[in-house]
Scaffold this motif. Structure first.
Motif, short mmCIF file in Angstrom:
data_model
loop_
_atom_site.label_atom_id
_atom_site.label_comp_id
_atom_site.label_asym_id
_atom_site.label_seq_id
_atom_site.Cartn_x
_atom_site.Cartn_y
_atom_site.Cartn_z
N ILE A 66 -6.88 -77.71 -11.79
CA ILE A 66 -7.73 -77.24 -10.70
C ILE A 66 -8.37 -78.41 -9.97
O ILE A 66 -8.41 -78.46 -8.74
N ILE A 67 -8.85 -79.39 -10.74
CA ILE A 67 -9.47 -80.58 -10.13
C ILE A 67 -8.46 -81.32 -9.28
O ILE A 67 -8.75 -81.73 -8.14
N LEU A 68 -7.25 -81.51 -9.80
CA LEU A 68 -6.20 -82.18 -9.04
C LEU A 68 -5.83 -81.38 -7.80
O LEU A 68 -5.57 -81.95 -6.73
N ALA A 69 -5.78 -80.05 -7.92
CA ALA A 69 -5.38 -79.20 -6.80
C ALA A 69 -6.36 -79.29 -5.64
O ALA A 69 -5.96 -79.13 -4.48
N VAL A 70 -7.64 -79.53 -5.93
CA VAL A 70 -8.63 -79.67 -4.86
C VAL A 70 -8.28 -80.85 -3.96
O VAL A 70 -8.22 -80.73 -2.73
N GLY A 71 -8.04 -82.01 -4.57
CA GLY A 71 -7.68 -83.18 -3.79
C GLY A 71 -6.33 -83.03 -3.11
O GLY A 71 -6.15 -83.42 -1.95
N MET A 72 -5.37 -82.46 -3.83
CA MET A 72 -4.02 -82.29 -3.28
C MET A 72 -4.03 -81.33 -2.10
O MET A 72 -3.27 -81.50 -1.14
N THR A 73 -4.90 -80.33 -2.12
CA THR A 73 -4.99 -79.38 -1.02
C THR A 73 -5.36 -80.09 0.28
O THR A 73 -4.78 -79.83 1.34
N LEU A 74 -6.33 -80.99 0.20
CA LEU A 74 -6.76 -81.70 1.40
C LEU A 74 -5.67 -82.62 1.93
O LEU A 74 -5.44 -82.70 3.14
N VAL A 75 -4.98 -83.32 1.03
CA VAL A 75 -3.91 -84.22 1.45
C VAL A 75 -2.79 -83.44 2.12
O VAL A 75 -2.30 -83.82 3.19
N ILE A 76 -2.37 -82.34 1.50
CA ILE A 76 -1.29 -81.54 2.06
C ILE A 76 -1.72 -80.89 3.37
O ILE A 76 -0.92 -80.72 4.29
N ALA A 77 -3.00 -80.53 3.48
CA ALA A 77 -3.50 -79.91 4.71
C ALA A 77 -3.40 -80.86 5.90
O ALA A 77 -3.29 -80.41 7.04
N THR A 78 -3.42 -82.17 5.64
CA THR A 78 -3.27 -83.14 6.74
C THR A 78 -1.80 -83.39 7.07
O THR A 78 -1.50 -84.20 7.96
N GLY A 79 -0.91 -82.74 6.34
CA GLY A 79 0.52 -82.93 6.57
C GLY A 79 1.13 -84.00 5.68
O GLY A 79 2.29 -84.38 5.87
N GLY A 80 0.38 -84.47 4.68
CA GLY A 80 0.88 -85.49 3.77
C GLY A 80 1.16 -84.93 2.39
O GLY A 80 1.24 -83.72 2.19
N ILE A 81 1.30 -85.82 1.43
CA ILE A 81 1.51 -85.43 0.04
C ILE A 81 1.18 -86.64 -0.83
O ILE A 81 1.26 -87.78 -0.37
N ASP A 82 0.78 -86.42 -2.06
CA ASP A 82 0.43 -87.51 -2.98
C ASP A 82 1.10 -87.25 -4.33
O ASP A 82 0.67 -86.38 -5.08
N MET A 242 -9.76 -90.42 4.38
CA MET A 242 -10.76 -89.78 3.53
C MET A 242 -10.13 -88.78 2.58
O MET A 242 -10.54 -88.66 1.42
N CYS A 243 -9.12 -88.05 3.05
CA CYS A 243 -8.46 -87.05 2.20
C CYS A 243 -7.75 -87.72 1.03
O CYS A 243 -7.81 -87.23 -0.11
N TYR A 244 -7.09 -88.84 1.28
CA TYR A 244 -6.45 -89.57 0.19
C TYR A 244 -7.48 -90.19 -0.74
O TYR A 244 -7.26 -90.28 -1.97
N LEU A 245 -8.60 -90.62 -0.18
CA LEU A 245 -9.69 -91.16 -1.00
C LEU A 245 -10.23 -90.08 -1.94
O LEU A 245 -10.43 -90.32 -3.14
N ILE A 246 -10.45 -88.88 -1.41
CA ILE A 246 -10.92 -87.76 -2.23
C ILE A 246 -9.89 -87.39 -3.28
O ILE A 246 -10.23 -87.09 -4.43
N CYS A 247 -8.62 -87.44 -2.90
CA CYS A 247 -7.55 -87.10 -3.85
C CYS A 247 -7.53 -88.09 -5.02
O CYS A 247 -7.36 -87.70 -6.17
N GLY A 248 -7.73 -89.37 -4.72
CA GLY A 248 -7.82 -90.37 -5.79
C GLY A 248 -9.03 -90.14 -6.68
O GLY A 248 -8.96 -90.31 -7.91
N PHE A 249 -10.12 -89.71 -6.07
CA PHE A 249 -11.35 -89.42 -6.82
C PHE A 249 -11.14 -88.25 -7.78
O PHE A 249 -11.51 -88.33 -8.97
N THR A 250 -10.54 -87.17 -7.29
CA THR A 250 -10.29 -86.01 -8.16
C THR A 250 -9.28 -86.34 -9.25
O THR A 250 -9.39 -85.85 -10.38
N ALA A 251 -8.29 -87.17 -8.94
CA ALA A 251 -7.31 -87.58 -9.96
C ALA A 251 -8.00 -88.37 -11.07
O ALA A 251 -7.67 -88.22 -12.25
#
Length: 361
Positions: A66-82, A242-251
């Protein structure tokens, strides 16, 4: 058709078009199968002073996802992926455990400072990914593939230990203090697992940030059309960064929780394949992988669904080596149900089948 039946049909169609309908339907379907196959699946008891049962295990084990999905949601919402979040979690875990030390008497570095530095390490990894994607315009899959490949190597170097007078990387480092174990276990006198509270806190904070500030709208705008966003004054590069930064934080949070569960830092196994489950959770949540509109709650439901499926298959006697096969089949079916192309085929089929009836009338 009877007016009441028509109203019910229209209401059912309206509900089925909601973004959260299919994620909730998929989760309910998995749970219903468990009722049939495992009658004791919903039984909850208290053993050794804590809650125990399949449902508790699902919620507990789904916390990191769930924690990972929060960050991944933002990254994917920008059209990217991590695809590096699993490796980033391993790096954060290695930093945290290395700083804590292996003493039975005291931490080498205060626990909160060690966790804070581990989270900073995760954010640094996220910033690296964000810089490559937003500034250098490298394709997200390629940019995050760098840390996907090198991240575990970095974690192994951090986890080096002296053996025979030489520093040998890739060692499993252990934490001996009980207070650190509570992060991935249970707080004294609390019957609910600690990771559940951590995941809930991450989701609530992310929800309020995305709904009470303009960040959520900016993310959607950038995901739909980043050029149009720039024309209305949105700094698309900064939003993506910022979205990738948040994704790294949640990871990093997920990595620290996992290391606490196993009382150690295992660079080879912490977060292994978790990036795939995180992406699947976002997809199962009804979010478009091409970016744009997203649902944080949908991703949370998707994460719980994946963990429920995993726990269910284990409960049915499926072995670990067979699990990916059954899991893949179910995920393909669920994702196919959300396919716009499949929905278009169904609409065309209905129109063709109803055409002769209209002619006869």
């Amino acid at each position: 058709m009877n007016p009441e039946l028509r109203k019910l049909k229209n209401a059912a169609l309206a509900i089925s078009k909601k973004q959260l309908f299919l994620p909730i339907f998929a989760l309910c379907l998995v749970l219903i199968v468990n009722i049939i196959e495992t009658p004791t699946f919903f039984n909850i008891s208290i053993q050794n002073g804590v809650l125990y049962g399949y449902i508790i295990d699902i919620i507990n084990r789904a916390s990191e996802l769930i924690i990972l999905a929060v960050g991944m949601t933002l990254v994917i919402a920008t059209g990217g992926i991590d695809i590096s979040v699993g490796a980033v979690g391993a790096v954060a875990a290695a930093v945290c455990v290395r700083l804590l030390g292996a003493s039975y008497d005291a931490y080498a570095t205060p626990m909160f400072l060690s966790i804070g530095l581990a989270l900073l390490a995760g954010m640094a990894c996220g910033a690296f990914n964000g810089f490559l994607v937003s500034r250098l315009k490298i394709q997200a899959m390629v940019a995050t593939l760098i840390l996907f490949t090198a991240g575990r190597g970095i974690a192994q170097l951090i986890s080096a230990r002296e053996i025979g007078g030489k520093m040998v990387p890739g060692q499993i480092l252990y934490v001996r203090m009980e207070s650190f174990k509570a992060i991935g276990g249970f707080l004294p006198g609390v019957v609910v697992p600690t990771p559940v509270f951590i995941a809930l806190g991450v989701v609530i904070i992310a929800y309020f940030i995305l709904t009470r500030t303009a960040l959520g709208l900016y993310v959607k705008t950038v995901g739909i059309n980043s050029r149009a966003g720039r024309l209305v004054g949105i700094n698309s590069q900064m939003i993506i960064f910022m979205c990738y930064l948040i994704c790294g934080f949640t990871a990093a949070i997920a990595g620290v929780v996992t290391s606490s569960r196993i009382y150690s830092s295992d660079a080879n196994n912490i977060g292994l394949y978790m990036e795939l489950d995180a992406i699947l959770a976002v997809a199962l949540g009804g979010n478009s992988l091409s970016g744009g509109k997203f649902s944080l709650l949908g991703s949370v439901i998707g994460a719980v669904t994946i963990q429920a499926l995993t726990t269910s298959l284990y409960a049915m006697g499926i072995t670990a080596d067979q699990l990916p096969v059954y899991k893949a089949i179910v995920v393909v079916l669920i994702v196919s149900m959300q396919s716009e192309e499949l929905k278009r085929w169904i609409r065309n089929f209905r129109q063709k089948s109803e055409a002769p009836k209209a002619v006869l009338q």
